[in-house]
Design a protein around this motif. Structure first.
Motif, short mmCIF file in Angstrom:
data_model
loop_
_atom_site.label_atom_id
_atom_site.label_comp_id
_atom_site.label_asym_id
_atom_site.label_seq_id
_atom_site.Cartn_x
_atom_site.Cartn_y
_atom_site.Cartn_z
N SER A 148 0.81 -1.22 0.00
CA SER A 148 0.00 0.00 0.00
C SER A 148 0.84 1.27 0.00
N LEU A 149 2.06 1.17 0.51
CA LEU A 149 2.95 2.33 0.59
C LEU A 149 4.20 2.04 -0.24
N ILE A 150 4.07 2.17 -1.53
CA ILE A 150 5.17 1.96 -2.47
C ILE A 150 6.04 3.21 -2.48
N LEU A 151 7.34 3.02 -2.44
CA LEU A 151 8.26 4.15 -2.48
C LEU A 151 9.40 3.84 -3.44
N ASN A 152 9.67 4.78 -4.34
CA ASN A 152 10.76 4.61 -5.33
C ASN A 152 10.63 3.27 -6.06
N GLU A 153 9.39 2.92 -6.38
CA GLU A 153 9.06 1.68 -7.09
C GLU A 153 9.56 0.43 -6.37
N ASN A 154 9.75 0.56 -5.05
CA ASN A 154 10.17 -0.59 -4.21
C ASN A 154 11.40 -1.28 -4.77
N ALA A 155 12.33 -0.50 -5.30
CA ALA A 155 13.54 -1.07 -5.88
C ALA A 155 14.70 -0.12 -5.65
N VAL A 156 15.91 -0.66 -5.77
CA VAL A 156 17.10 0.14 -5.51
C VAL A 156 18.20 -0.25 -6.49
N LEU A 157 18.99 0.75 -6.88
CA LEU A 157 20.09 0.52 -7.81
C LEU A 157 21.29 -0.09 -7.08
N LEU A 158 21.85 -1.12 -7.68
CA LEU A 158 23.04 -1.80 -7.15
C LEU A 158 24.14 -1.69 -8.20
N THR A 159 25.34 -1.26 -7.76
CA THR A 159 26.46 -1.04 -8.68
C THR A 159 27.64 -1.92 -8.29
N LEU A 160 28.22 -2.60 -9.26
CA LEU A 160 29.44 -3.38 -9.06
C LEU A 160 30.58 -2.69 -9.80
N THR A 161 31.70 -2.51 -9.10
CA THR A 161 32.84 -1.80 -9.67
C THR A 161 34.10 -2.65 -9.54
N PRO A 162 34.85 -2.87 -10.63
CA PRO A 162 36.11 -3.62 -10.54
C PRO A 162 37.11 -2.89 -9.66
N GLN A 163 37.97 -3.66 -8.98
CA GLN A 163 39.05 -3.09 -8.18
C GLN A 163 40.38 -3.58 -8.75
N ASN A 164 41.37 -3.77 -7.91
CA ASN A 164 42.63 -4.32 -8.39
C ASN A 164 42.46 -5.79 -8.75
N VAL A 165 43.28 -6.25 -9.69
CA VAL A 165 43.19 -7.63 -10.15
C VAL A 165 43.30 -8.58 -8.96
N GLY A 166 42.39 -9.54 -8.93
CA GLY A 166 42.38 -10.53 -7.85
C GLY A 166 41.45 -10.17 -6.70
N GLN A 167 41.05 -8.90 -6.61
CA GLN A 167 40.15 -8.49 -5.53
C GLN A 167 38.69 -8.68 -5.96
N PRO A 168 37.79 -8.82 -4.97
CA PRO A 168 36.36 -8.90 -5.32
C PRO A 168 35.86 -7.56 -5.85
N LEU A 169 34.81 -7.60 -6.62
CA LEU A 169 34.19 -6.36 -7.09
C LEU A 169 33.62 -5.59 -5.91
N ASN A 170 33.66 -4.28 -6.00
CA ASN A 170 33.09 -3.44 -4.96
C ASN A 170 31.59 -3.30 -5.19
N VAL A 171 30.82 -3.54 -4.14
CA VAL A 171 29.36 -3.47 -4.22
C VAL A 171 28.90 -2.20 -3.52
N THR A 172 28.18 -1.36 -4.24
CA THR A 172 27.66 -0.12 -3.65
C THR A 172 26.17 0.00 -3.94
N TRP A 173 25.48 0.64 -3.01
CA TRP A 173 24.04 0.83 -3.11
C TRP A 173 23.73 2.32 -3.30
N ALA A 174 22.70 2.61 -4.08
CA ALA A 174 22.29 4.00 -4.26
C ALA A 174 21.53 4.53 -3.05
N ASP A 175 21.06 3.63 -2.19
CA ASP A 175 20.23 4.02 -1.06
C ASP A 175 20.68 3.25 0.18
N PRO A 176 21.27 3.92 1.17
CA PRO A 176 21.75 3.21 2.36
C PRO A 176 20.65 2.58 3.19
#
Length: 515
Positions: free
Chosen positions: A212-240
């Motif tokens: 009943s209370l939908i906000l921002n289409e009940n979804a959030v942007l997730l971004t994956l960013t490469p780091q140095n070789v061998g490291q896991p991708l960095n995961v960041t959220w648009a909304d904390p």
């Protein structure tokens, strides 16, 4: 700003950018056109890849109605479609005499073509000017409110800017303190997620919960960013605030060379856990997707508390409830959605599942039995509305309002009857304007460019794994307007191959002449 925000497919390939996450939100519509999909996903909100089936609208030859059957059969009977089922019905808009039909009365999985039923019923029952209101109630005393209640009615367009507006409305009335903030999430009844949807879909934006209370289409942007070789991708959220609802199991790696980019995100049934696997090259740039909000009610509560705090209103405690409150308070603040004519345009042009499901439940609220869910009541309202329009009740089976469920079954006849019936009503223009336009806007923006169909086809797309559909209207120069429904099921071909064939058929229609 938030409309269409998440109308792109999950698991996008990398997108190189120097923009911050907030700016990236504004660029998502550009990603709609990028069509950078790394793996097939059974979604019904889709942006269609470019197709060019004729060299030029000025040089394309005409076709006589007598030749139409052989021309369409030559496309549908190609060897690559030996294992596929085609359902086709093509008629003049104001005639019941088919120009071409193929299994027109058989059931097919319609994917997002089902939204044609939902939006037709919404227009018929609610009217083009219908708006969805979100209200804040309370009784202030010396700048304090003992209980501040927020009642949502399922507005799928509500965003954080409007929450700030509500907070400012309260601030202007001298309110500075709230003892208890109550978010009443009960206008739509359970279930918030259709039980016939595949569980692997519901962690993504296109399968998010509908409350009943939908906000921002009940979804959030997730971004994956490469780091140095061998490291896991960095995961960041648009909304904390959304970030706090998900646990991440990151099993990714940054690689040195340019491998085939391979990112897979999966959920765990019954848990707020995302498993992210795969790899990106160090120079691959950003990789974007959007995921569902696991607990939309709490997400709304936390955002509204923040909006109130930013407006100088202190909130002592807050809770989300589905229990009715019979306290008689004054409406202190409110925001309204855009009119239904705009909501159905977002639903059909961008194939927005959330909007379709919210409209389904809005229909259900108007005539719901005591123990009946609003989704079930909404489906009954659609059936009643279609019956009034003259659509045969046995020609379709409804499982949801968006087409995400594979339990939906629809015949080409049912769709054509709906399109014809609406065209005879005062709602005809609003309905047609809600559809994607070939080569111009919506999910058909990149299809039919530089063909005779460009700007002359108004239609609804539909795509799932093994399913592709297109239904709508064709304005044919020097011929009568046409209505059509084309659905392909059980295909082992790529989406682009199926769409190419469908588009060829539609271009044939745009070339018809009386001869």
């Amino acid at each position: 700003m938030f409309n269409s925000l998440f109308s792109f497919k999950p698991n996008q390939r990398s997108y190189r950018s120097r923009f911050n996450p907030t700016q990236l939100l504004l660029l998502l519509l550009l990603l709609l056109e990028a069509q950078l999909v790394t793996q097939p996903t059974p979604v019904t909100a889709q942006t269609d890849a470019p197709t060019t089936v004729e060299p030029s609208p000025d040089t394309a030859p005409t076709i006589c109605p007598a030749d139409l059957k052989a021309s369409i059969n030559a496309i549908a009977n190609r060897p690559e479609f030996d294992y596929a089922r085609w359902g086709i019905l093509i008629q003049p808009l104001f005639s019941d005499t088919p120009l071409y039909s193929r299994e027109r009365d058989r059931y097919f999985i319609p994917a997002s073509n089902l939204k044609l039923f939902t939006t037709a019923a919404a227009l018929s029952q609610l009217g083009a000017n219908f708006r969805i209101r979100t209200s804040v109630y309370g009784t202030p005393s010396n700048g304090t409110i003992t209980q501040l209640r927020v009642i949502g009615r399922g507005d799928p367009s509500l965003n954080t800017d409007q929450l700030k507006d509500l907070a400012q409305q309260l601030r202007r009335q001298g309110i500075r303190r709230v003892d208890q903030l109550i978010v009443e999430d009960r206008y739509f009844s359970e279930p918030t997620v259709n039980p016939t949807w595949e569980w692997s879909d519901i962690q993504f934006y296109y399968g998010t919960a509908v409350n009943s209370l939908i906000l921002n289409e009940n979804a959030v942007l997730l971004t994956l960013t490469p780091q140095n070789v061998g490291q896991p991708l960095n995961v960041t959220w648009a909304d904390p605030i959304a970030e706090k609802q998900w646990q991440i199991e990151n099993q990714t790696v940054t690689t040195e060379a340019e491998p085939a980019e391979s990112i897979n995100i999966s959920g765990v049934l019954g848990k707020p856990l995302l498993r992210i696997r795969g790899q990106l090259a160090a120079d691959a740039g950003l990789w974007l997707t959007a995921v569902a909000i696991p607990d939309p009610g709490d997400y709304f509560l936390q955002h509204f508390r923040r909006a109130l705090a930013d407006s100088g209103i202190q909130v002592e405690r807050g809770l989300v409830t589905t229990e009715p409150n019979f306290q008689e308070d004054t409406e202190l603040a409110a925001v309204d959605s855009p009119p239904l004519s705009e909501l159905i345009t977002e639903t059909n042009q961008q194939s927005n599942n959330l909007y379709a499901e919210a409209l389904l439940r809005s229909l259900g609220v108007t005539d719901k039995e005591a123990d009946e869910s609003t989704a079930t009541a909404g489906r009954e309202q659609i059936r009643a509305s279609l019956a009034e329009l003259g659509v045969e009740p046995e020609s379709y089976v409804l499982a949801d309002g968006s087409g995400l469920s594979r339990h939906n079954l629809v015949s080409p006849t049912a769709i054509v009857q709906t399109l014809q019936a609406i065209a005879r009503t005062p709602m005809a223009q609003s309905y047609r304007d809600s559809l994607a336009v070939a080569g111009v806007e919506g999910t058909l923006r990149q299809r039919f460019q530089n063909t005779p169909a460009q700007g002359r086809v108004y239609a609804k797309t539909g795509t799932m794994t093994g399913v592709s559909a297109l239904s709508g209207y064709v304005e044919v120069p020097d011929y009568q307007p046409l209505v059509f429904s084309i659905m392909v099921n059980q295909s082992n071909q790529s989406v682009s191959t199926i769409r190419q064939a469908i588009d060829e058929i539609v271009v044939l229609l745009s070339r018809l002449r009386s001869c």
